[in-house]
Motif scaffolding. Sequence first.
Motif, mmCIF file in Angstrom:
data_model
loop_
_atom_site.group_PDB
_atom_site.id
_atom_site.type_symbol
_atom_site.label_atom_id
_atom_site.label_comp_id
_atom_site.label_asym_id
_atom_site.label_seq_id
_atom_site.Cartn_x
_atom_site.Cartn_y
_atom_site.Cartn_z
ATOM 1 N N THR A 145 0.821 -1.205 0.000
ATOM 2 C CA THR A 145 0.000 0.000 0.000
ATOM 3 C C THR A 145 0.857 1.257 0.000
ATOM 4 O O THR A 145 0.543 2.224 -0.691
ATOM 5 C CB THR A 145 -0.963 0.022 1.203
ATOM 6 O OG1 THR A 145 -0.225 -0.156 2.398
ATOM 7 C CG2 THR A 145 -2.012 -1.041 1.085
ATOM 8 N N VAL A 146 1.939 1.244 0.752
ATOM 9 C CA VAL A 146 2.808 2.425 0.792
ATOM 10 C C VAL A 146 3.500 2.631 -0.551
ATOM 11 O O VAL A 146 3.454 3.717 -1.132
ATOM 12 C CB VAL A 146 3.847 2.308 1.938
ATOM 13 C CG1 VAL A 146 4.908 3.377 1.827
ATOM 14 C CG2 VAL A 146 3.149 2.383 3.282
ATOM 15 N N ILE A 147 4.123 1.573 -1.065
ATOM 16 C CA ILE A 147 4.836 1.698 -2.339
ATOM 17 C C ILE A 147 3.860 1.952 -3.479
ATOM 18 O O ILE A 147 4.114 2.795 -4.347
ATOM 19 C CB ILE A 147 5.696 0.442 -2.606
ATOM 20 C CG1 ILE A 147 6.828 0.382 -1.582
ATOM 21 C CG2 ILE A 147 6.248 0.442 -4.025
ATOM 22 C CD1 ILE A 147 7.605 -0.902 -1.593
ATOM 23 N N GLY A 148 2.744 1.234 -3.476
ATOM 24 C CA GLY A 148 1.739 1.449 -4.517
ATOM 25 C C GLY A 148 1.157 2.837 -4.463
ATOM 26 O O GLY A 148 0.916 3.469 -5.499
ATOM 27 N N GLY A 149 0.912 3.342 -3.262
ATOM 28 C CA GLY A 149 0.380 4.696 -3.116
ATOM 29 C C GLY A 149 1.361 5.759 -3.588
ATOM 30 O O GLY A 149 0.965 6.748 -4.197
ATOM 31 N N ILE A 150 2.634 5.529 -3.332
ATOM 32 C CA ILE A 150 3.658 6.493 -3.772
ATOM 33 C C ILE A 150 3.831 6.420 -5.282
ATOM 34 O O ILE A 150 3.919 7.441 -5.962
ATOM 35 C CB ILE A 150 4.998 6.226 -3.052
ATOM 36 C CG1 ILE A 150 4.859 6.578 -1.564
ATOM 37 C CG2 ILE A 150 6.137 7.015 -3.687
ATOM 38 C CD1 ILE A 150 6.038 6.154 -0.718
ATOM 39 N N PRO A 195 -3.831 6.687 -5.775
ATOM 40 C CA PRO A 195 -4.912 5.890 -5.167
ATOM 41 C C PRO A 195 -5.098 4.507 -5.798
ATOM 42 O O PRO A 195 -5.425 3.550 -5.099
ATOM 43 C CB PRO A 195 -6.157 6.741 -5.392
ATOM 44 C CG PRO A 195 -5.664 8.112 -5.653
ATOM 45 C CD PRO A 195 -4.305 7.970 -6.243
ATOM 46 N N VAL A 196 -4.867 4.388 -7.090
ATOM 47 C CA VAL A 196 -5.014 3.090 -7.750
ATOM 48 C C VAL A 196 -3.951 2.117 -7.237
ATOM 49 O O VAL A 196 -4.230 0.956 -6.953
ATOM 50 C CB VAL A 196 -4.932 3.250 -9.287
ATOM 51 C CG1 VAL A 196 -4.930 1.893 -9.966
ATOM 52 C CG2 VAL A 196 -6.074 4.101 -9.782
ATOM 53 N N GLY A 197 -2.728 2.574 -7.094
ATOM 54 C CA GLY A 197 -1.655 1.742 -6.557
ATOM 55 C C GLY A 197 -1.902 1.379 -5.108
ATOM 56 O O GLY A 197 -1.584 0.274 -4.671
ATOM 57 N N LEU A 198 -2.488 2.310 -4.361
ATOM 58 C CA LEU A 198 -2.825 2.047 -2.969
ATOM 59 C C LEU A 198 -3.834 0.902 -2.874
ATOM 60 O O LEU A 198 -3.665 -0.026 -2.081
ATOM 61 C CB LEU A 198 -3.394 3.307 -2.325
ATOM 62 C CG LEU A 198 -3.755 3.208 -0.853
ATOM 63 C CD1 LEU A 198 -2.495 3.229 -0.011
ATOM 64 C CD2 LEU A 198 -4.670 4.348 -0.474
ATOM 65 N N GLY A 218 -2.123 -2.439 -3.838
ATOM 66 C CA GLY A 218 -1.313 -2.966 -2.736
ATOM 67 C C GLY A 218 -2.171 -3.537 -1.630
ATOM 68 O O GLY A 218 -1.847 -4.570 -1.046
ATOM 69 N N LEU A 219 -3.291 -2.893 -1.374
ATOM 70 C CA LEU A 219 -4.219 -3.388 -0.364
ATOM 71 C C LEU A 219 -4.792 -4.744 -0.779
ATOM 72 O O LEU A 219 -4.835 -5.686 0.010
ATOM 73 C CB LEU A 219 -5.345 -2.381 -0.146
ATOM 74 C CG LEU A 219 -6.388 -2.729 0.906
ATOM 75 C CD1 LEU A 219 -5.757 -2.768 2.282
ATOM 76 C CD2 LEU A 219 -7.517 -1.717 0.862
ATOM 77 N N GLY A 220 -5.189 -4.862 -2.029
ATOM 78 C CA GLY A 220 -5.719 -6.129 -2.543
ATOM 79 C C GLY A 220 -4.684 -7.234 -2.506
ATOM 80 O O GLY A 220 -4.987 -8.376 -2.152
ATOM 81 N N LEU A 221 -3.447 -6.910 -2.856
ATOM 82 C CA LEU A 221 -2.365 -7.893 -2.819
ATOM 83 C C LEU A 221 -2.119 -8.394 -1.404
ATOM 84 O O LEU A 221 -1.937 -9.590 -1.175
ATOM 85 C CB LEU A 221 -1.083 -7.279 -3.397
ATOM 86 C CG LEU A 221 0.140 -8.169 -3.434
ATOM 87 C CD1 LEU A 221 -0.090 -9.325 -4.383
ATOM 88 C CD2 LEU A 221 1.350 -7.366 -3.859
ATOM 89 N N GLY A 222 -2.156 -7.501 -0.442
ATOM 90 C CA GLY A 222 -1.960 -7.892 0.950
ATOM 91 C C GLY A 222 -3.069 -8.788 1.463
ATOM 92 O O GLY A 222 -2.821 -9.778 2.165
ATOM 93 N N VAL A 223 -4.307 -8.469 1.111
ATOM 94 C CA VAL A 223 -5.442 -9.293 1.538
ATOM 95 C C VAL A 223 -5.344 -10.691 0.918
ATOM 96 O O VAL A 223 -5.570 -11.704 1.592
ATOM 97 C CB VAL A 223 -6.781 -8.614 1.174
ATOM 98 C CG1 VAL A 223 -7.948 -9.557 1.361
ATOM 99 C CG2 VAL A 223 -6.960 -7.350 2.000
ATOM 100 N N ILE A 224 -4.966 -10.765 -0.345
ATOM 101 C CA ILE A 224 -4.806 -12.067 -1.006
ATOM 102 C C ILE A 224 -3.677 -12.861 -0.346
ATOM 103 O O ILE A 224 -3.798 -14.066 -0.131
ATOM 104 C CB ILE A 224 -4.560 -11.885 -2.516
ATOM 105 C CG1 ILE A 224 -5.848 -11.405 -3.179
ATOM 106 C CG2 ILE A 224 -4.065 -13.171 -3.157
ATOM 107 C CD1 ILE A 224 -5.686 -10.986 -4.615
#
Length: 119
Positions: A75-80, A84-87, A90-96
């Motif tokens: 989420t941090v790297i994706g957000g940077i 918002p799309v990267g955030l 990253g959130l979806g990847l973490g949940v998976i």
Amino acid sequence: MTNWRAVVIGFLVELVLGLIGFAVPVLGHAAAGLLGGFVAGYLAGGGLGRGAWHGLLAGALGGILLGIVVLLGGTVIGGIAAGPVGLLGGLGLGVIAILVALLTAIPSAITGALGGAVA
């Protein structure tokens, strides 16, 4: 009541055997999960259900910790990198990653039940 000592020892068995398992990639990691679950179930004792619960926790603990790292890092790297799309990605990847960790803990629960029955 959960015997956290049994869970942590089972997790540490999985961690150590998993690190050694890099010498025999597939078999070593599978054996690490199975033996760690058995150790957690054996130490917890109390029958099939109690052993399965402790084996499941020991098997899932490492995966959940890794999933949390992926969740936060993604989420941090994706957000940077992509806003918002990267955030959200990253959130979806973490949940998976956390869900996969729970699914891979099922064999540890089965051997944990065996360990609880033996104890």
